[in-house]
Every structure is written in C-alpha cells, then in structure tokens.
Design an enzyme around this catalytic site. Structure first.
Site, mmCIF file in Angstrom:
data_model
loop_
_atom_site.group_PDB
_atom_site.id
_atom_site.type_symbol
_atom_site.label_atom_id
_atom_site.label_comp_id
_atom_site.label_asym_id
_atom_site.label_seq_id
_atom_site.Cartn_x
_atom_site.Cartn_y
_atom_site.Cartn_z
ATOM 1 N N TYR A 76 0.874 -0.935 -0.162
ATOM 2 C CA TYR A 76 0.140 -0.144 -0.024
ATOM 3 C C TYR A 76 0.930 1.168 0.208
ATOM 4 O O TYR A 76 1.573 1.260 0.913
ATOM 5 C CB TYR A 76 -1.015 -0.149 1.262
ATOM 6 C CG TYR A 76 -2.074 -0.970 1.216
ATOM 7 C CD1 TYR A 76 -3.283 -0.500 0.542
ATOM 8 C CD2 TYR A 76 -1.978 -2.450 1.130
ATOM 9 C CE1 TYR A 76 -4.254 -1.147 0.506
ATOM 10 C CE2 TYR A 76 -3.058 -3.076 1.115
ATOM 11 C CZ TYR A 76 -4.297 -2.571 0.697
ATOM 12 O OH TYR A 76 -5.024 -3.397 0.452
ATOM 13 N N HIS A 108 -3.622 -2.306 -8.448
ATOM 14 C CA HIS A 108 -4.804 -3.113 -8.104
ATOM 15 C C HIS A 108 -6.188 -2.126 -7.755
ATOM 16 O O HIS A 108 -6.971 -2.141 -8.137
ATOM 17 C CB HIS A 108 -4.593 -4.072 -6.783
ATOM 18 C CG HIS A 108 -5.833 -4.812 -6.256
ATOM 19 N ND1 HIS A 108 -6.686 -4.446 -5.506
ATOM 20 C CD2 HIS A 108 -6.044 -6.036 -6.860
ATOM 21 C CE1 HIS A 108 -7.691 -5.400 -5.397
ATOM 22 N NE2 HIS A 108 -7.242 -6.424 -6.051
ATOM 23 N N HIS A 109 -5.894 -1.040 -6.878
ATOM 24 C CA HIS A 109 -6.938 -0.176 -6.560
ATOM 25 C C HIS A 109 -6.090 1.204 -5.985
ATOM 26 O O HIS A 109 -4.908 1.006 -5.588
ATOM 27 C CB HIS A 109 -7.796 -0.509 -5.674
ATOM 28 C CG HIS A 109 -7.650 -0.814 -4.227
ATOM 29 N ND1 HIS A 109 -7.726 -2.168 -3.742
ATOM 30 C CD2 HIS A 109 -7.527 -0.063 -3.394
ATOM 31 C CE1 HIS A 109 -7.356 -1.997 -2.468
ATOM 32 N NE2 HIS A 109 -7.321 -0.669 -2.353
ATOM 33 N N HIS A 116 -2.775 0.613 -4.021
ATOM 34 C CA HIS A 116 -2.455 -1.090 -3.570
ATOM 35 C C HIS A 116 -1.814 -1.382 -4.839
ATOM 36 O O HIS A 116 -2.457 -1.683 -5.914
ATOM 37 C CB HIS A 116 -3.667 -1.742 -3.396
ATOM 38 C CG HIS A 116 -3.468 -2.981 -3.022
ATOM 39 N ND1 HIS A 116 -4.575 -3.891 -3.094
ATOM 40 C CD2 HIS A 116 -2.455 -3.892 -3.093
ATOM 41 C CE1 HIS A 116 -4.102 -5.090 -3.012
ATOM 42 N NE2 HIS A 116 -3.069 -5.034 -2.877
ATOM 43 N N HIS A 159 -17.740 -1.941 2.620
ATOM 44 C CA HIS A 159 -16.397 -2.290 3.188
ATOM 45 C C HIS A 159 -16.619 -3.129 4.390
ATOM 46 O O HIS A 159 -17.575 -3.053 5.248
ATOM 47 C CB HIS A 159 -16.081 -0.878 3.749
ATOM 48 C CG HIS A 159 -14.933 -0.954 4.552
ATOM 49 N ND1 HIS A 159 -13.790 -1.342 4.069
ATOM 50 C CD2 HIS A 159 -14.463 -0.592 5.970
ATOM 51 C CE1 HIS A 159 -12.800 -1.115 4.784
ATOM 52 N NE2 HIS A 159 -13.313 -0.912 5.889
#
Lengths: 621, 621
Positions: B234, B266-267, B337, B416
């Site tokens: 991250y 990834h995000h 990420h 979430h």
C-alpha cells in the site's frame, strides 16, 4: 389415536333428477366424440384393471380415484371416475390440502366445448394455465357408472409450479364445477364444492409373500353400529379371543368395510389389552363416552391398523405377529374412526379388520419398537411457530446393549404425533454418518396415521442410532404446547415394526431436566434482570409463564440442539435396560445424507449437449 | 483500506521463443480454418469495438478480457484475447474464485484438433462436460497480438451446474493448458497455471452526463514510484491543493495507469485530510512504514476511489463532490495498492487518479454517509463460522430527524468490511416493508472494494430505514473476531454517495451493551452453573473467554436479532443529533422482498403449453 379430528370438507348438494336426465342426453350425444378421443389416446393408456389402488375422494363417493405407480418410469397413472359429471372438475395436490398454491388438473366446459389442462393456483386461489403441461391426458371413457378420465403425472416435473410427489402422505384436492366456465381464469375456487382426501400415493412395490395352507381368518368387526350423526366419532368395540387360544402368527390383515360406507370409515385399529388384567368389560360405544370403562385405556398394544386408501397388510415371509398363548391378554379393542362430515343419520356399519393367522409359526416373531420422544413436558413447542422442530434419539449405547449382533430388520412404520404435527422423519445413522431414511412424511397429518410397509427392509445393528425428527405448527395457539398424552399436548413417535423381536420396546429420549431448569433461570434473568428464579412449579407451568419473544424461542431451540439427553432404553414402558441413561451426550451427525436430486422428465434444451468441434488444427506439438 | 492483502495467483513462466515460433507457423496454417469458422459464426457476434469493459486476467497480461452487457437480452458477451495461445485455456466463474465447483468455458487441443465447450468442475476439481451448453462460442479471430475468442453467456441459465451472474463482484478464474489433452477428463486442474481476477461484470448501464465547458483536470499521481518487489504494497503519497483554491465540484474522475502496469495497480483512493490540522508532511512511501507520520491517519475523507476493472466515475448531472474552499483541508492523500505476485523488481510507476472539476457549481453538493455497524467490539463473530451474519441499522427515528422532506438520492455505494467479510447488502425498508436493495454483493471480497454506481437512484425519505447486513467467514480463526479498526477486527459498512448533502454523516448501530452483559452472565451461568459473573474485563477479553459451543454461538445470534440497539445518528463521527439513541427497538421487517426468480433462457419443453382441446361437446346447458 383417540380424540383425533378431521378437517371438514363442504357438503356437495345432490343435483336434481331433471339435471341428471339432461346430462344423460348430452352424454349419449357426445359418446361418438369420446370414442374417437379414446381410440386416439389409448395407445399409451393402461387398462382399467391396471389400477390396484382406489379411494373415494368425496364423502358421497361421487368421485372415485384409482391409480398405479410405475417406479421405473417415475410416473403415477390416475383413473378418475366421475359418477355425476357436471361442468367439469378440479383434481390436484397441494402441501396440506389447501386450494391456494395447488397443482391442479382441470376439466372444464364452457357449455359447448370441454378442455383439459394442467393448471396451478396462486396464493390467492386464482387459477393459471401451467406453462409446462405435466398432467397428461391419456383418455376418457363413458361407462354406465360415469365418465372415466385417464391421465398420468411424473413424480417430479422440475416445474416450480408443480407439486413434487414424494413418499408419505399426499393431500389430494377436488372441486366440482357446477356452472359452465369460459376460461380457467373465470373459476372462482372459493365458490365451488370442494374437499380433500389424504392418501399414500407412492405405495411400495412389494411382492405378496406366499400364504400357508393352514391359514385361518378372524374378523374383528363392530356389530351393526349406528354411525353417530356427527362429523367425527371414535367408536370402541371390545371383543376377546376364544379361551385357551394358543400362540399364532398374524401374517396378514385387511379391512372389512360395510358396502356403501367406504367414504365414512376413515381408519381402524385393533389393540390387544394388557395381560396383567384378567378381564375387560364388553364395551361397545363411542371412545369418548363417560360410560367407557377406564380399564380400556390399557388396551394399547397395536395388532393391526388400517386407514382409508390402504390395502391389505402383509408381514414379511420370515415373520408374523404373535397373538394368543400364555402371557398375553385374550381381550382385543377395535377402534373405528367414522368421518361423517355430511352428517348422515341412521347409517349402519359393521366394518372392522380381518386377521389372517396361522398356527404354523414363522421363523421370527415380529416386534414393535417405539422411537422418538419420551412423553414428558420437558419437550415443548412455543406458541405461534410455523415449523418448530423437536428431535428424539435412540442412541448407539442403547442399540449396542439391546440389539442382537445380527441386527434387526424394520419392515413397516407408523408415524405418530398429536394435532400440531406436520412432518415426521426417522433417519438411521452409523458412526455419526446418516445412512438412510427409515420412514419420512413431509406432508404428515395427524388425521392419517397408517402403518406403512417400507419400500425395503432397513437393517439396524448394535451401535446404530435412530433419530426421529418432528415438525410442529402452533400458529393457532397462544401458549406453549408441552409433551404428554393429552390431545393438546404433543408426541413425536415412530412405531417401527421389525423382526426378530427383541426385549427393546422403547428407545426414546428427552432433554436433561437440569439443563431445562437452567433455561428457565436464564429466561427469568434475561428478560427481567434482577428477578429470582421461579419457585418449584411444574414444568408445564414454567413453560406457560415464559414470555415468548424471539430470544426465548431461539434459546429454547439452541438448548434442544445442545443439552445432554435423558435416554429411555426400556424393555417395557417402565423397565430400563441396566446402565447410565441420564445426561447422555447428544448424538452428533458429521455427515448428512445428500438431498435427492429430483429426476426431471427429459426436456431437450435449445443447445447441443456435446462439444462444438473447432477445426483449429493442432495448436502446438 | 490499509493492510489489505490479495490472495496470490501462481506465476506463469514465459514460454521460450522457440515454442512461440512453432506456434506462429501453426497459426498461419490454421488461419484458413479460422476464417471459415469466423464467417460461419459471425452473424450474431458483436464487433470488437463493442466491448467497453476490459481487464487483464493474469499478472503478466497474457490474457485480456473485454466484455459488454446486454440488459434487454440478459446476456454478457465476452472477448478473450490470448496473447500466447498454448494448448488451450479454461475461463470461468466460481463463488469465490475457487477451481472446485466452478463453471468453465474450456478451449482445448489434443495436438490435432481443438474443441470448445461449456464444462463444470466438481467438488474435487474434476472437469465434466455440461449437459446444457451455455457458454456459446460466437467466433475466433487471429490478430497480430494473439487469438481472440468471442462467446456469450446468459446471466442465468437455470442449469444447477452453472454460475448465476449477479450484481456485484464476480470471481473470474483462468487456467492455461500447456500440454495437449485428449479429453476434458484428462485435465488436472490442480497442475495447471491458473489464477483469479475479480470484476464487477454487470456494470450499470448509465448514460454519461454532459460535461461543462469550463471543466479542468487535476492529476493526483505518485511520481515515479519504484514498485516494491513484494506481493502486496500500500503506497501513500501526500499532495496538496493550490493555496486559496476555492470551492469546486468534482464531477468525474478516472484512473491514470502507467503503461505496462495495468496488471499491477490493483486499486487507488484519494482521501482529503481533516480540516482541523493546518499542515501535513509530504510523505511518499509505503503506508505501513514506521516512517509514515501518524497524522496521515487523519486523511480518511474519500474523494475518489478506483479498482481494477472499474471505468471512469461520473457524478449525476445535478451533483458534484465539493472540494477546496474554506473549511476544508488543502491536503490530499493518494493510496495505491500494488499487487505484484510475480515479484517483478524495479518497475517504475506514476499511476494515480485524474479529477475532472468545475468552478460552476452544480445544483447539489454530493455527500457520503456511513451505514452499517459502529466500530465497537460489542458486535462480534464467533470463531469457526462459515457464514455468520451481523446487521447494522439506520433507523426511521434517525432518518426522520436528519433527512429533508424531499428525501435524498443515493447514486453510488462502496461496501466495506475487513478480511472475514463475504457478503454485504443494504436494503431500504419503509413501514416495516422492504422496498428495494440499495446495493448487494453476494460474492463480496475485502480485496475488491470499488465505489459502484447504482443502476438507478435510490430515493430515501424521512422515516425510511436502511438495513445493512454483512456475512462473515471465520472458519480459519480460533478466537472470536470483534468489531473495530484493526485488520483482524471487523467492520460492516456501506459508504453511500448521495445528494443533496445533509448533516447526517453516520447512521449506524450496535447491540445495547447492557444486553451483551446479560449474555456474558448467561454464558457463565449456563456452562458452569454456579460460577459468578466475570469481573469487569474488556468486552474483547470477555468474548475471547467464551467457550464456543453451539449453544453459546446460537444464543449470541439470538441476542443480536433480539436485543435493543444503541444508535449512532451523527453529524460527524463524534457529534450526535439531539435525541435518545440508547436502547432503541430493533427495526422489524413484516414484509420481505420477493427473491427474484431467475430469468431462464427459453427451453421449449416436450409438451404443449396450451390447453389440450377435448371435443366433449357441451357438458350441460
């Protein structure tokens, strides 16, 4: 089964003669059409003689259903006799006999043309044509006694609107159309004459054992009873075996029904009385009469049981049910449930059961064992439940002790609950793994308790477990239903018929009372934090005082699926096998049986089921 | 989303050049066949330009999936690009990305011929041809970059072996066949190179709103980061808005991905920092580094979020997300990420998010509201659960107080949980009756948290209830999982994006702590009758000391579905709306929504769906 009641079906008034005459004329006129139709359809239709099972649908016997079952084809063939055809009829099946969410075959006429179709009713009772036609018409035939309709239906259609025909009770429903209807949608299902009939549709396919030459018969029949003019009567008739009647084997029995009363005699049982009493009075009257001697309550050992739609009951060729001889009572009680919803008056009846027995004893005595729950208030159902489950266990420890090394063979089963019972199932488990269903009825009704032959013998060995689960509906009750003998109390029992007979008469369980006591403490503390636990009042009183919110209900469920049990592993209802039977661990199931995948009739899909060959050539060597 | 990890996919070694050359020759040879095939199949195949969504399947990007969605036809069209075709591939879908019980399209070659078929894998991973072929091949096309396969699949096939394509996350799986196989059965699914990719397959069909002429863009990108050579990183990068940057509306944003890193990023999320701090240091490094200033934890207000497979995000034409201006922080945190399972070294990346904003403010400010559970240990999940459910409520009382009479419109949602989350759903209820699903993900993964546009706006009015339910799996844990901020603690949250913005930032609940205290008392008493209740230890400690048998587990479930709740109806995370929010009644649902009946592709049955006309003539007049 004293005190059982049967839900009523509405009276269907007789048509006037005038209408009947008109109808006859029409039938003569349309005979030609029918002949053509029947010839066209008859190719795949079984003949009339091929329907071994028969039951009247309505209390007047105007509709008569015959059927057969093909297990290889997984199909039921129906032959419906309409003695008084009007503007059509509805015939079908539903979960518990309701007309909503039902699966129906409908024959209807608009006054000019007649139609047959597979339909279903929605939650409001509105009829709809089914997109998949699974009641298949095979033919129609006019005979002097009425119109015969022949049709077939697969057990399972995989159409979500269709009823799945399973083992156990099927609630058949019928309705008679008395006016022309222009379409299915025009049928107002709540305004027609209608009713229900419970049957075991999927009769087991059993070969009848050979019967011995010295076989004798004995009719246990009530002599010339005037059927009371009320919907429900349980009639009790006492009789006795001849003096010095030696031990025999009952090897078969069948109903004896007075002609014309086929739709009134709902079920019958023959009980043997307890041997400890020397005599019983010769009572002949209603079972609930104040005149009935109390001692008749000691006549509870079932010798034979029949219910409407059942056929003769045959013992397996290796076994017979002992009766007569020293150590058994000569006294027998016949109990007949008359179901007389149209309140006929003055009908006379001499129905009963014909026992077939032999002095040449078979290899094994048959025995009856009680599985399920002990009759105790510690097992209770909260009010307002639509499907509350209670489970009774016959543990490995008990079967280890009581069964012979070669095991026993269960060949028949009679499920029993009181009025709140909706489903009953017994499963055989070995080393924590479910092996097979002994008997299951997902549409069980307390009003239809037959002894049912099993499709195949179930072998039970020492160390096996027999787990009996009952589902109850208490939506119409305002207080808890506790276990017990009363008709408003509940039972969860499977009487299994087996051979060779053992000493084990009763293998049942109930929750440990100490844990139930903790539950009541918990309920008191949780719901009103600082209140003391109750004084020593009875278990039913404690259950009646529980405030039934979702929490107390859920915790009771959790208790029953967690707390240790008290086992009744008994030689007779009062004598236990030696051993420790209190606070026994709950049997655990590590491997459940697979739900059977319904077998669907082949429906060729729109796409090929084979690989599509792709001429890409070799991709790489 | 700090600390998230992604389950790995095995490395797929690059083929040697020699093999590639051989393959090229074969492809040239088979081009003729392909042309014929494509021509034959092309009638119903969409063109290549018709696939608006694209995602790499494997970390090397050798397999690239494009697709489109036809809601009228209820069909997904797939275009799969195989840059390096070997002896075939598996592509399919399964519940959570596993290769057992998966629904697969398989292209395979025995070295001479190639085949395409719809297959499924059983619980042991063995492949079987499907009796109903629902992956329908539409064409194959050779291009310089590789082989394109075109096929289609209905959302729902009503084949029990098939995956049901639903809203929310779909776990796509792929496998590469590196040797010839002679039949489907010969494929050893555990021995092939394989992996998974999560996507939202059923993208909402939203028309892009018109964009204003004065629109400007701002790229929030990490400058020339060296992606760490580890599977999961991250990355945190701090930046700031220009001084005196006035209030603007963000009306759209999109990802900016450094070319070649499409399979690694990834995000990404852009957060705005808390306004109460004047400055934040310009950190640029891993989010879990000890060097990272603690103050960065105050940068949590989401401005934009993107995950692999997502497209540009457009605000509805009436609304924009306010940023800049007085009362808001100038500081922004970009979090990326990186998912680097093949552990590439020295890859440089400057990816990030491009914001499109306008000074011409739209009619409404958009807001973000948190629904679900309060972050508190009183909401806990026992260990060893495969599907434990927790529910958080936004009550009628809170919406009554906090929402304008005209209501709000929810247009997007981000679900979430932490690592144990498996499903999340929020339902809108009015007067106890469920009205509609706000957002649901039955295959939710904590590794794939996108902001998702809703298919249609959801209007929420004062008095409505929003009920958020999360399902957790704790089979691999040995002690209870309590609610909280830690990665091994759990959350159940739906961040809903809506307009017009209100003061209500948080509408969440938790069980009343007093009732939880009673539960711990009950557990102590029930399991060891005469032991006193625990001393005042923390709630997590009490949960960790519960002996987790079925009873204690079931009773916790019962507690959560019975006990009153403590409501957080807050203007910000610390400021409640005025009112009584403790010991509130649990909202009740009197009417559940109907489960949607899957729409099946038409399969003409073997029997006519219309009534069978029966020439009986008029039955009676």
């Amino acid at each position: 089964l004293p005190g059982m009641q049967t839900s009523g079906s509405k009276p269907c008034p007789c048509p006037s003669f005038k209408l009947r005459e008109v109808a006859s004329m029409y039938f003569t006129m349309i005979a030609v059409f029918l002949v053509i139709l029947v010839v066209a359809l008859q190719g795949s239709a079984p003949r009339g003689s091929d329907f071994p099972y028969k039951v009247p649908l309505d209390p007047q016997g105007l509709l008569e259903l015959s059927w057969n079952v093909s297990y290889p084809q997984q199909v039921v063939h129906f032959q419906l006799l309409l003695r008084d055809l009007r503007f059509g009829l509805l015939f079908g099946m539903s979960d518990r006999g309701e007309f909503e969410n039902a699966d129906l075959a409908v024959l209807w006429s608009d006054g000019h043309n007649s139609y047959f179709g597979d339909a279903w009713s929605d939650a409001k009772g509105q009829l709809h044509m089914d997109s998949q036609q699974d009641y298949q018409l095979l033919g129609a035939r006019r005979a002097p006694e009425g119109l015969y309709l022949l049709f077939r239906r697969a057990f399972s259609t995989c159409d979500p609107k269709d009823y799945l025909i399973e083992d156990g009770t099927v609630h058949l429903i019928y309705g008679i159309l008395e006016k022309p209807v222009h379409s299915l949608h025009a049928i107002n299902i709540s305004a027609i004459h209608r009713g229900l009939q419970r049957v075991q549709l999927l009769k087991p396919n059993i070969t009848v054992p050979e019967l011995p030459r010295d076989m004798k018969t004995m009719e246990i029949t009530a002599p010339n009873v005037v059927i009371p003019s009320q919907e429900t009567t349980y009639w009790c008739y006492m009789t006795e075996l001849p003096a010095d009647f030696p031990k025999h084997h009952i090897i078969m029995y069948e109903p004896v029904i007075t002609a014309g009363n086929e739709a009134l005699v709902h079920h019958m049982e023959v009980f043997q009385c307890a041997a400890e009493f020397d005599s019983f009075s010769h009572y002949n009257g209603p079972c609930d009469s104040k005149m009935k001697p109390d001692r008749l309550n000691y006549c509870r050992h079932v010798l034979a049981a029949w219910a409407m739609g059942a056929q003769a009951f045959y013992y397996p060729k290796e076994a017979g049910l002992a009766f007569g001889g020293p150590g058994s009572s000569r006294y027998l009680r016949l109990e007949i449930h008359y179901h007389n919803p149209l309140v006929f008056e003055g009908r006379r009846d001499s129905s009963g059961i014909r026992l077939y027995y032999t002095a040449t004893l078979r290899r094994y005595d048959a025995g009856i064992m009680e599985l399920g729950l002990v009759y105790t208030p510690v097992m209770a159902i909260p009010p307002g439940e639509d499907a509350f489950i209670l489970t009774g266990y016959c543990t490995d420890k008990c079967t280890q002790l009581a069964l012979p090394a070669a095991g026993i063979r269960i060949f028949a089963s009679q499920l029993h609950t009181h009025l709140a019972g909706r489903k009953v199932v017994t499963v055989l488990s070995r080393d924590g793994r479910e092996q097979q269903v002994v008997n299951a009825d997902g549409h069980y009704s307390p009003h239809f308790q037959e002894i049912r032959m099993l499709k195949e013998l179930v072998a039970v060995f020492p160390g096996d477990e027999l787990i009996t689960t009952c589902t109850y509906n208490t939506e119409d009750r305002s207080r808890a239903t506790v276990g017990g003998f009363g008709i408003l109390e509940e039972m969860c029992v499977n009487y299994v018929h087996y051979y060779p007979q053992t000493q084990l008469e009763l293998c049942k369980s109930a929750v440990d009372p100490g844990y139930l006591h903790r539950y009541f403490n918990l309920v008191n503390r949780f719901n009103d934090e600082e209140v003391c636990t109750c004084p020593q009042v009875s278990v039913p009183q404690q259950f009646f005082s529980v405030p039934w919110n979702t929490f107390n209900r859920d915790v009771l469920k959790s208790l029953y699926s967690f707390a240790p049990i008290s086992m009744h592993c008994n030689k007779s209802s009062a004598v236990r096998f030696p051993g420790e039977w209190e606070k026994q661990p709950l049997p655990t199931i590590t491997e459940r049986m697979q739900e059977p995948v319904p077998h669907c009739p082949p429906a060729p899909g729109p796409r090929p089921a084979a690989p599509v060959p792709l001429n890409l050539g070799p991709l790489r060597r």
